[in-house]
Design an enzyme around this catalytic site. Structure first.
Site, PDB file in Angstrom:
ATOM      1  N   GLY A  45       0.812  -1.216   0.000  1.00  0.00           N
ATOM      2  CA  GLY A  45       0.000   0.000   0.000  1.00  0.00           C
ATOM      3  C   GLY A  45       0.843   1.262   0.000  1.00  0.00           C
ATOM      4  N   ASP A  46       0.178   2.375  -0.283  1.00  0.00           N
ATOM      5  CA  ASP A  46       0.784   3.710  -0.254  1.00  0.00           C
ATOM      6  C   ASP A  46       1.900   3.865  -1.274  1.00  0.00           C
ATOM      7  OD1 ASP A  46      -0.935   4.211   1.918  1.00  0.00           O
ATOM      8  OD2 ASP A  46       0.523   3.353   3.316  1.00  0.00           O
ATOM      9  N   HIS A  56      -5.517   7.895  -0.458  1.00  0.00           N
ATOM     10  CA  HIS A  56      -4.831   8.171  -1.726  1.00  0.00           C
ATOM     11  C   HIS A  56      -4.580   9.671  -1.831  1.00  0.00           C
ATOM     12  CE1 HIS A  56      -6.598   4.215  -3.538  1.00  0.00           C
ATOM     13  NE2 HIS A  56      -5.805   4.018  -2.504  1.00  0.00           N
ATOM     14  N   THR A  81      -4.177   7.782   6.141  1.00  0.00           N
ATOM     15  CA  THR A  81      -5.450   7.540   6.822  1.00  0.00           C
ATOM     16  C   THR A  81      -5.304   7.634   8.337  1.00  0.00           C
ATOM     17  OG1 THR A  81      -6.193   6.158   5.005  1.00  0.00           O
ATOM     18  CG2 THR A  81      -7.305   5.815   7.104  1.00  0.00           C
ATOM     19  N   THR A  82      -4.233   7.042   8.884  1.00  0.00           N
ATOM     20  CA  THR A  82      -4.132   6.964  10.348  1.00  0.00           C
ATOM     21  C   THR A  82      -2.987   7.807  10.916  1.00  0.00           C
ATOM     22  OG1 THR A  82      -2.699   5.041  10.167  1.00  0.00           O
ATOM     23  CG2 THR A  82      -5.059   4.605  10.385  1.00  0.00           C
ATOM     24  N   GLY A  83      -2.113   8.322  10.071  1.00  0.00           N
ATOM     25  CA  GLY A  83      -0.977   9.114  10.547  1.00  0.00           C
ATOM     26  C   GLY A  83       0.134   8.275  11.177  1.00  0.00           C
ATOM     27  N   ARG A  98       5.219   4.790   8.883  1.00  0.00           N
ATOM     28  CA  ARG A  98       5.295   3.548   8.099  1.00  0.00           C
ATOM     29  C   ARG A  98       6.643   2.875   8.336  1.00  0.00           C
ATOM     30  NH1 ARG A  98       3.124   6.852   2.919  1.00  0.00           N
ATOM     31  NH2 ARG A  98       0.921   6.887   3.437  1.00  0.00           N
ATOM     32  N   ASP A 126      12.854   9.789  -6.124  1.00  0.00           N
ATOM     33  CA  ASP A 126      13.678  10.896  -5.603  1.00  0.00           C
ATOM     34  C   ASP A 126      14.148  10.638  -4.166  1.00  0.00           C
ATOM     35  OD1 ASP A 126      10.720  11.188  -5.494  1.00  0.00           O
ATOM     36  OD2 ASP A 126      11.184  12.759  -4.040  1.00  0.00           O
ATOM     37  N   SER A 136       8.438   8.173 -11.064  1.00  0.00           N
ATOM     38  CA  SER A 136       7.889   9.345 -10.390  1.00  0.00           C
ATOM     39  C   SER A 136       8.949   9.925  -9.472  1.00  0.00           C
ATOM     40  CB  SER A 136       6.636   8.926  -9.607  1.00  0.00           C
ATOM     41  OG  SER A 136       6.153  10.001  -8.848  1.00  0.00           O
ATOM     42  N   GLY A 149       8.569  12.972  -7.601  1.00  0.00           N
ATOM     43  CA  GLY A 149       8.034  13.989  -6.699  1.00  0.00           C
ATOM     44  C   GLY A 149       6.532  13.829  -6.617  1.00  0.00           C
TER      45      GLY A 149
HETATM   46  P1  GDP Z   1      -1.530   5.569  -2.301  1.00  0.00           P
HETATM   47  O1  GDP Z   1      -2.297   5.081  -1.105  1.00  0.00           O
HETATM   48  O2  GDP Z   1      -0.916   4.455  -3.086  1.00  0.00           O
HETATM   49  O3  GDP Z   1      -2.332   6.488  -3.170  1.00  0.00           O
HETATM   50  O4  GDP Z   1      -0.306   6.419  -1.722  1.00  0.00           O
HETATM   51  P2  GDP Z   1      -0.354   7.502  -0.539  1.00  0.00           P
HETATM   52  O5  GDP Z   1      -0.982   8.727  -1.071  1.00  0.00           O
HETATM   53  O6  GDP Z   1      -0.918   6.912   0.705  1.00  0.00           O
HETATM   54  O7  GDP Z   1       1.187   7.709  -0.239  1.00  0.00           O
HETATM   55  C1  GDP Z   1       2.071   8.131  -1.229  1.00  0.00           C
HETATM   56  C2  GDP Z   1       2.741   9.423  -0.750  1.00  0.00           C
HETATM   57  O8  GDP Z   1       3.850   9.714  -1.569  1.00  0.00           O
HETATM   58  C3  GDP Z   1       1.840  10.649  -0.838  1.00  0.00           C
HETATM   59  O9  GDP Z   1       2.175  11.544   0.175  1.00  0.00           O
HETATM   60  C4  GDP Z   1       2.202  11.233  -2.212  1.00  0.00           C
HETATM   61  O10 GDP Z   1       1.934  12.631  -2.310  1.00  0.00           O
HETATM   62  C5  GDP Z   1       3.670  10.966  -2.244  1.00  0.00           C
HETATM   63  N1  GDP Z   1       4.271  10.736  -3.569  1.00  0.00           N
HETATM   64  C6  GDP Z   1       3.749  10.111  -4.659  1.00  0.00           C
HETATM   65  N2  GDP Z   1       4.681   9.995  -5.608  1.00  0.00           N
HETATM   66  C7  GDP Z   1       5.805  10.573  -5.122  1.00  0.00           C
HETATM   67  C8  GDP Z   1       7.139  10.721  -5.631  1.00  0.00           C
HETATM   68  O11 GDP Z   1       7.470  10.301  -6.723  1.00  0.00           O
HETATM   69  N3  GDP Z   1       8.046  11.337  -4.819  1.00  0.00           N
HETATM   70  C9  GDP Z   1       7.723  11.810  -3.572  1.00  0.00           C
HETATM   71  N4  GDP Z   1       8.667  12.382  -2.853  1.00  0.00           N
HETATM   72  N5  GDP Z   1       6.484  11.663  -3.068  1.00  0.00           N
HETATM   73  C10 GDP Z   1       5.552  11.043  -3.832  1.00  0.00           C
HETATM   74  P1  IMO Z   2      -3.873   2.500   0.364  1.00  0.00           P
HETATM   75  O1  IMO Z   2      -5.014   2.308  -0.604  1.00  0.00           O
HETATM   76  C1  IMO Z   2      -1.408   0.867   3.599  1.00  0.00           C
HETATM   77  C2  IMO Z   2      -3.237  -2.280   6.030  1.00  0.00           C
HETATM   78  C3  IMO Z   2      -3.428  -1.848   7.474  1.00  0.00           C
HETATM   79  C4  IMO Z   2      -3.312  -3.181   8.164  1.00  0.00           C
HETATM   80  C5  IMO Z   2      -4.001  -4.132   7.191  1.00  0.00           C
HETATM   81  C6  IMO Z   2      -5.452  -4.413   7.516  1.00  0.00           C
HETATM   82  O2  IMO Z   2      -3.769   3.866   0.926  1.00  0.00           O
HETATM   83  O3  IMO Z   2      -2.606   1.971  -0.199  1.00  0.00           O
HETATM   84  P2  IMO Z   2      -7.687  -2.987   7.426  1.00  0.00           P
HETATM   85  O4  IMO Z   2      -8.047  -1.702   8.118  1.00  0.00           O
HETATM   86  O5  IMO Z   2      -7.792  -2.926   5.955  1.00  0.00           O
HETATM   87  O6  IMO Z   2      -8.408  -4.163   8.000  1.00  0.00           O
HETATM   88  O7  IMO Z   2      -6.141  -3.202   7.799  1.00  0.00           O
HETATM   89  O8  IMO Z   2      -3.923  -3.508   5.920  1.00  0.00           O
HETATM   90  N1  IMO Z   2      -3.817  -1.363   5.030  1.00  0.00           N
HETATM   91  C7  IMO Z   2      -3.113  -0.449   4.353  1.00  0.00           C
HETATM   92  N2  IMO Z   2      -1.816  -0.105   4.451  1.00  0.00           N
HETATM   93  N3  IMO Z   2      -2.208   1.454   2.681  1.00  0.00           N
HETATM   94  C8  IMO Z   2      -3.504   1.090   2.567  1.00  0.00           C
HETATM   95  O9  IMO Z   2      -4.314   1.567   1.612  1.00  0.00           O
HETATM   96  C9  IMO Z   2      -4.023   0.118   3.442  1.00  0.00           C
HETATM   97  N4  IMO Z   2      -5.232  -0.448   3.612  1.00  0.00           N
HETATM   98  C10 IMO Z   2      -5.086  -1.359   4.575  1.00  0.00           C
HETATM   99  O10 IMO Z   2      -2.434  -0.940   7.875  1.00  0.00           O
HETATM  100  O11 IMO Z   2      -1.964  -3.566   8.252  1.00  0.00           O
HETATM  101 MG    MG Z   3      -2.352   5.347   0.954  1.00  0.00          MG
END
Ligand code: GDP
Ligand code: IMO
Ligand code: MG
Length: 443
Positions: A22-23, A51, A316-318, A321, A349, A430, A432
């Protein structure tokens, strides 16, 4: 009866899916690709997703609404595979409107999607507390009620769907039974149940939410097929990620839906054969939030540096990671499971300025043997040692690179090694958070 356009008129459909835990930057990539598509559809997960989309000085955190919402003329669909917390969704709609983003008939929610109720969140919390002593600890869920809501969906007799929120009699009948069961269950887990779970209160609050969401409700299966027949192009947005997939991830340290592309047909009603391009989103390193195995995790200052430079704190939760080196054993596996046709390597980056960088290319098992195949058992994964290839790092370029060829040599070698190991081309790098901060492969 509708007629299908000829093959030449058929639009191309794309899936965006996370290849790690994720993330990975899915929100950014969906926002980037949405202008080339007519619709964006979420097929799984719920408000556990966070997201991020950055547009100029504005930063949006989307949880239930697809990340295409910031793109004009892109219809956003919350598919039947999503679990919808109606109050969170309404909050998100209002939050976006308050910032001048249009949310009207461009947002469609499946009446088949299941509802996350307040008792799901209480249960999620209570179950996490109850298992915290197990090996590996609690799952570390987002406590958004995701697991209990999907459990009710499969259970059937205790489920409520979005469409039910518009039917007083039906909803009252269902809630009466459910509340009596869930109240007893919660009390047995030591949870004090207050007025928020009283039938009159929850019924009225649910009906009010149903009224507010009614203009967005639709039979999205027909909506998507009508769009396909009309030659429109769809972008499928995966939430969570393949290693969190309930069937294919690091079970039980996963979420409760099929977050891999395998969740698309079930979560939208669109057969998998319609997806032409699968873009796997992968950070240049690894992160994980919550419990569970993470073979290439770093517990040193390099891990801390990655966390600070990458702003690796949950959307989502702060929560901070967990950070580590890129795990190619895992990426090769998830690219295979998701049928990835290209990779977007994000947060590239963040690795700049390190003297050396490592890639995990194998797992050493307790018997001393090495495998490059991901393991199906979370407890076994906790016992492997990562096998690394270590390469020279690179300095941050003085001028922002404009294409992959203008990256430092060591950075290019790193990307080349990922491609050769995973066997899939990197189409986008990517560099930034902003929309424009991408290097796109020459076609
Ligand atoms: P998602 O859940 O997959 O949509 O990802 P998140 O938004 O939870 O976490 C990705 C984080 O990385 C966010 O804060 C984005 O703004 C940031 N981000 C995305 N692409 C880049 C990148 O190429 N470089 C940097 N430094 N940050 C990025
Ligand atoms: P995005 O879409 C990162 C993780 C939780 C936990 C496990 C189960 O932003 O990438 P849940 O609440 O779904 O029952 O939690 O899955 N988890 C994520 N971790 N990014 C996410 O979503 C996640 N969605 C769930 O942290 O370990
Ligand atoms: Mg995310």
């Amino acid at each position: 009866m509708s007629t299908r356009p000829s093959d030449s008129a058929r639009a191309s459909h794309t899936a965006v899916v996370g290849l790690q835990w994720g993330d990975e930057g899915k929100g950014k990539l969906v926002d980037l690709l949405a202008p080339d598509h007519d619709l964006t559809v979420r097929y799984n997960g719920g408000a556990n997703a966070g997201h991020t989309v950055v547009v100029g000085d504005e930063r949006y955190a989307l949880h239930l609404i697809p990340s295409g919402i910031l793109v004009p003329d892109c219809t956003c669909v919350v598919g039947n595979g999503v679990v919808v917390d109606p109050w969170k969704l309404l909050e998100e709609i209002e939050g976006l409107r308050g910032r001048g983003v249009e949310v009207s008939e461009n947002l469609r929610i499946s009446t088949r999607a299941h509802v996350v109720m307040p008792y799901h969140k209480l249960l999620d919390n209570a179950l996490e507390e109850a298992i915290s002593g197990q090996r590996g600890g609690a799952i570390g869920t987002t406590r958004r009620g995701i697991g209990p809501a999907y459990a009710d969906k499969v259970q059937r007799s205790t489920a409520i769907r979005v469409g039910d929120l518009r039917h007083r009699d039906r909803l009252e009948r269902r809630l009466e039974t459910i509340l009596s069961l869930r109240t007893r269950q919660l009390r047995s887990l030591g949870v004090e149940v207050g007025d928020e779970l009283s039938l009159p209160r929850l019924l009225e609050e649910s009906l009010a939410a149903g009224d507010a969401l009614a203009p967005h409700m639709a039979d999205t299966t027909w909506l998507l097929h009508d769009a396909i027949d009309a030659g429109k192009s769809i972008l499928f947005e995966g939430a969570n990620a393949c290693l969190l997939d309930v069937d294919h991830g690091t079970y039980p340290f996963v979420t409760s839906s099929n977050c891999s592309t395998l969740g698309i047909p079930a979560g939208t009603g669109v057969p998998l054969g319609h997806v032409d391009r699968v873009l796997g989103i992968m950070k240049a390193y690894s992160t994980r939030v919550g419990g569970g195995p993470f073979p290439s995790e770093l517990h040193d200052e390099i891990g801390d540096r990655i966390r600070e430079r990458g702003r690796e704190y949950g959307t989502t939760t702060g929560r901070p990671r967990r950070c580590g080196w890129l795990d190619l054993v895992a990426a090769k596996y998830t690219a295979m499971v998701c049928g990835v046709t290209g990779i977007a390597c994000t947060l590239f980056d963040v690795l700049g300025g390190l003297e050396e960088v490592s890639l995990c290319v194998g797992y050493r098992l307790p018997d001393g043997s090495v495998t490059d195949r991901f393991l199906p058992d979370a407890e076994d994964l906790m016992d492997v040692e990562p096998v690394y290839e270590t390469m020279s790092g690179w300095h941050d370029p003085v001028d922002p690179p404009t294409d992959r060829a203008s990256l430092p040599d060591a950075a290019r070698r790193y990307l080349d090694r990922i491609e050769s190991f995973v066997g899939v081309p990197i189409e986008i790098v990517s560099i930034g958070p902003e929309r424009s901060e991408v290097l796109v492969a020459a076609s």
